[in-house]
Design an enzyme around this catalytic site. Structure first.
Site, mmCIF file in Angstrom:
data_model
loop_
_atom_site.group_PDB
_atom_site.id
_atom_site.type_symbol
_atom_site.label_atom_id
_atom_site.label_comp_id
_atom_site.label_asym_id
_atom_site.label_seq_id
_atom_site.Cartn_x
_atom_site.Cartn_y
_atom_site.Cartn_z
ATOM 1 N N TYR A 44 0.830 -1.212 0.000
ATOM 2 C CA TYR A 44 0.000 0.000 0.000
ATOM 3 C C TYR A 44 0.865 1.263 0.000
ATOM 4 C CZ TYR A 44 -3.931 -3.029 1.493
ATOM 5 O OH TYR A 44 -4.891 -4.005 1.604
ATOM 6 N N HIS A 102 0.200 -11.770 1.713
ATOM 7 C CA HIS A 102 -0.792 -10.971 0.991
ATOM 8 C C HIS A 102 -1.499 -11.743 -0.136
ATOM 9 C CE1 HIS A 102 -1.756 -6.486 0.045
ATOM 10 N NE2 HIS A 102 -2.791 -7.252 -0.213
#
Length: 272
Positions: A44, A102
């Site tokens: 991110y 992830h």
């Protein structure tokens, strides 16, 4: 909430796609409104800003539940722990509460068994209090449990909305005692215009977003909605007080359309 709890909080603040001052403001507003779980990820590119907002908030670290996710470039055993240490430095904490892999990234060159063992090592080193996975299918989840042991996978964070209900995976996870965390619960906002959701919202004097979030909560899932608007952050929190009826739940169940929004090539598994 004290960090001695291993349970993943039912309601958290997502930070996907929020950068710079936008994420600082969102986290600051969220913490002021009462959010105590924050979800971020290495990819991110906002861990430092999240850490800055938390530090400025005055909220005690022990009252927060912090989640981050290891990016695919860092799955090799020699990279995973150092990358998590970098994340901790950015987040200004000695340990996060939860660290996830992830994406399974089957074509990444690092076997699942190898990166799960490295994640377990990060926990053993005290860098994270719990470990989990994200976007894993049933077969991959079974393999992950095989590496780290039953009861060690805190959650599988999966895309899940009224348009993508993922019932088979959710039922499997719940049967294994793995918490389901729903992301993209509003399907990039698509469910907000749904007439069925809208009618339920009207009956309850609620918003469509509250209905979608309350639906996921009622099914026992954790949710991590994000917003850049303080009013929406406050409104989303109220989903926790919205009690949907069995009839409401049946109406939403009928909205399933396998409406997946996120499935990056090379990272995603073969979905169940």
């Amino acid at each position: 909430m004290s960090t001695v709890s291993t349970a993943v909080p039912a309601f958290g603040l997502g930070t996907f796609r929020l950068k710079g001052q936008v994420v600082i403001d969102s986290v600051r507003n969220g913490l002021e409104l009462g959010y105590r779980a924050i979800d971020t990820a290495q990819i991110y590119g906002n861990e430092a800003e999240v850490g800055e907002a938390i530090a400025a908030s005055g909220v005690a670290r022990d009252d927060l539940y912090l989640t981050t996710k290891v990016w695919v470039d860092n799955y090799a055993p020699e990279k995973l722990v150092p990358s998590l240490e970098q994340s901790l430095a950015k987040l200004r904490t000695d340990a996060v509460d939860l660290t996830l892999i992830h994406w399974p990234a089957p074509d990444n060159g690092v076997p699942l068994e190898t990166f799960m063992a490295a994640l377990a090592e990060a926990k053993a080193k005290g860098l994270t209090r719990a470990i989990g996975i994200s976007n894993f299918n049933i077969e991959q989840t079974k393999r992950a449990i095989g590496v780290v042991g039953k009861g060690e996978i805190a959650t599988n964070q999966i895309e899940l909305s009224p348009y993508l209900q993922n019932r088979k995976v959710a039922a499997f996870l719940q049967g294994e005692g793995v918490q389901v965390t729903s992301y993209m619960t509003l399907a990039y906002g698509k469910v907000l215009g749904d007439p069925v959701i809208g009618a339920i919202a009207e009956r309850h004097g609620a918003t469509p977003a509250q209905v979608a979030l309350a639906w996921a909560l009622r099914l026992g899932y954790c949710v991590i909605p994000s917003s850049t608007k303080r009013a929406n952050l406050a409104s989303n929190l109220l989903a926790q007080q919205l009690a949907l009826s069995d009839a409401d739940m049946q109406e939403i169940a009928a909205l399933e359309r396998n409406g997946r929004e996120v499935s990056p090539a090379g990272l995603a598994p073969l979905w169940d």
